[in-house]
Write an enzyme that holds these catalytic residues in place. Structure first.
Site, PDB file in Angstrom:
ATOM      1  CG  HIS A  25      -0.208   3.782   2.857  1.00 26.53           C
ATOM      2  ND1 HIS A  25      -0.082   2.596   3.204  1.00 26.53           N
ATOM      3  CD2 HIS A  25       0.050   4.194   1.406  1.00 26.53           C
ATOM      4  CE1 HIS A  25      -0.732   2.440   2.167  1.00 26.53           C
ATOM      5  NE2 HIS A  25      -0.541   2.431   1.383  1.00 26.53           N
ATOM      6  CD  GLU A  26       0.309   6.926  -1.082  1.00 25.44           C
ATOM      7  OE1 GLU A  26       0.534   6.333  -1.823  1.00 25.44           O
ATOM      8  OE2 GLU A  26      -0.644   6.595  -0.227  1.00 25.44           O
ATOM      9  CG  HIS A  29       3.057   3.006  -1.233  1.00 24.16           C
ATOM     10  ND1 HIS A  29       3.661   1.714  -1.637  1.00 24.16           N
ATOM     11  CD2 HIS A  29       2.280   2.938  -1.564  1.00 24.16           C
ATOM     12  CE1 HIS A  29       2.435   1.297  -1.364  1.00 24.16           C
ATOM     13  NE2 HIS A  29       1.336   2.735  -1.393  1.00 24.16           N
TER      14      HIS A  29
END
Length: 448
Positions: A25-26, A29
């Site tokens: 998920h990170e 980003h």
């Protein structure tokens, strides 16, 4: 001892899967942020004390003690405080009057903390064009969505799903009415037509009275309409074809709807009807699904999570009643990460379930967890990703209309002003998590 070890293995599998999901998920980003030139100071999995970290270039990569989230630290997440021009110099306005509210102080502190991360204003997050900011903030949830799609594909197309087959799974020894509470056959009970005719578990029904059988529901419909009539069953048994004469008898059974739920009348009493009965039950078989079934399955999962979020307040009331009262947990209700781990432990330690089914369930559980992460992070509230997306969209709309009507550029939206709301949301989420963790520990959902 083996059961305990398997339970622990199930929990560890979910823990590793959660950490990987958060990490990816990170990365969702991180990659676009670096691609668009934003300075990223930290990439961290977890919260709390740092267990270990490594500096690579300008970014510190590490893992923290509490694996319940993660973050990347981008330079200039919020616009800096306004400045006052004095000649060619710009003096930052730090003065705070005695009447400054607590909320204003929080906003100013947040903006100052963001400003402290800036050493090159051209590489800040807030300076990016609106579409690029949206891409960065949606990168995390989209990564969870992609994980969910891949894992759902593994479950449906790799392992397959359990479906009712045309093979006999069980044969009742006797006939009991639907309203009977007996758990064994009484001495005077009538032997079931299936047992009397010689039907056995493992027989695959090929045809009934010459009608080719392609589904269990088809055979049930024929049997229910043939009470008292002798039917010719053609079955396959151990590779050979066997013909059996079966005469369904008339018996009382509950009325069910299309979903298989028992129908009740206006008084709440279960409705019954007399139908033909043989006394056989179907076996299940694992059937691999086509790739085209994956996206609809993920879509259904997302819709279920959205429904859960919409009804979350009343669902949490139910959880509280179950946790602190005598109620029971809703099997489809909200759970914490702890609850997910307990469910994984339960299924991993269930020796009566084939190992393939247990692995399939665990993979499906991780797919559902990623669907939840995707959907929940899209809620347009800070500090969730959806809150940053909402701020960027509002800014884009303001600038569009300013340009359309020939007005001055209104500049970036100061989402730091939403810090009080962010704190309120964080407190609510924290309280909700504590309630769910308590309920999952002391009143867990049982899969048995």
């Amino acid at each position: 001892m083996e059961t305990v070890l398997l339970f622990i293995v199930g929990i560890l599998i979910v823990l590793v899967g959660l950490v990987l999901s958060i990490g990816l998920h990170e990365i969702g980003h991180l990659v676009p942020a670096k691609r668009f030139g934003v300075k990223v100071g930290q990439y961290m999995i977890g919260f709390g004390p740092t267990l270990f970290s490594r500096q690579k270039g300008e970014t510190e990569y590490g893992v923290k003690a509490i694996p319940l989230g993660g973050y990347i630290s981008m330079s200039g997440m919020f616009p800096p405080q306004q400045t006052v021009k004095v000649g060619e110099d710009a003096l930052e306005s730090h003065a705070r009057s005695s009447t400054t509210s607590v909320f204003q102080t929080l906003v100013q502190d947040t903006k100052k903390a963001s400003a402290d991360t800036i050493d090159d204003d051209s590489r800040t997050f807030y300076r990016l064009a609106v579409p690029k900011r949206i891409v960065i903030m949606l990168g995390g949830p989209v990564m969870n969505l992609l994980i969910a799609i891949v894992l759902t594909g593994v479950v449906l197309c790799g392992f397959g799903t359990q479906q009712v087959s045309t093979t006999v799974g069980s044969v009742s020894e006797c006939v009991l009415p639907a309203t009977s509470t007996a758990t064994s056959c009484p001495a005077d009970a009538t032997r079931s037509p299936g047992a009397a005719a010689g039907l056995a578990a493992g027989d695959t029904i090929l045809s009934i009275d010459g009608t080719r059988i392609s589904s269990w529901d088809q055979s049930t419909a024929i049997i229910q309409k043939a009470a008292g009539k002798t039917l010719s069953f053609l079955v396959e048994r151990n590779g050979a074809r066997v013909t059996l004469a079966v005469t369904p008898i008339r018996t009382e059974r509950y009325v069910t709807d299309a979903a298989g739920n028992v129908v009740t009348d206006s008084a709440g009493k279960k409705e019954t009807q007399e139908v033909g009965f043989v006394g056989i039950g179907s076996a299940y078989e694992r059937v691999q699904q086509p790739v085209t079934a994956v996206l609809p399955a993920v879509g259904t999962n997302i819709a279920d999570v959205v429904t859960l979020i919409v009804h979350l307040p009343e669902r949490l009331v139910g959880v509280a009643k179950a946790a602190f009262g005598g109620g029971t947990r809703d099997a489809n209700g909200p759970v914490s990460v702890v609850g997910v781990g307990i469910m994984a432990g339960q299924i991993a330690s269930t020796n009566s379930v084939p190992i393939v089914d247990r692995i399939s369930y665990l993979v499906g559980l991780m797919a559902s967890l990623n669907v939840a992460l995707f959907t929940f992070n899209l809620i347009p509230l800070m500090p969730l990703d959806g809150g940053h997306v909402a701020g960027a969209i509002i800014e884009g709309v303001r600038r569009f209309f300013a340009k359309l009507f020939g007005r001055r550029d209104p500049g970036p939206v100061d989402i730091a002003k939403a810090v009080p709301l962010t704190i309120a949301v964080s407190v609510i989420l924290g309280a909700m998590s504590l309630l769910l963790i308590y309920a999952d520990l002391f009143k867990p959902i049982s899969l048995g």
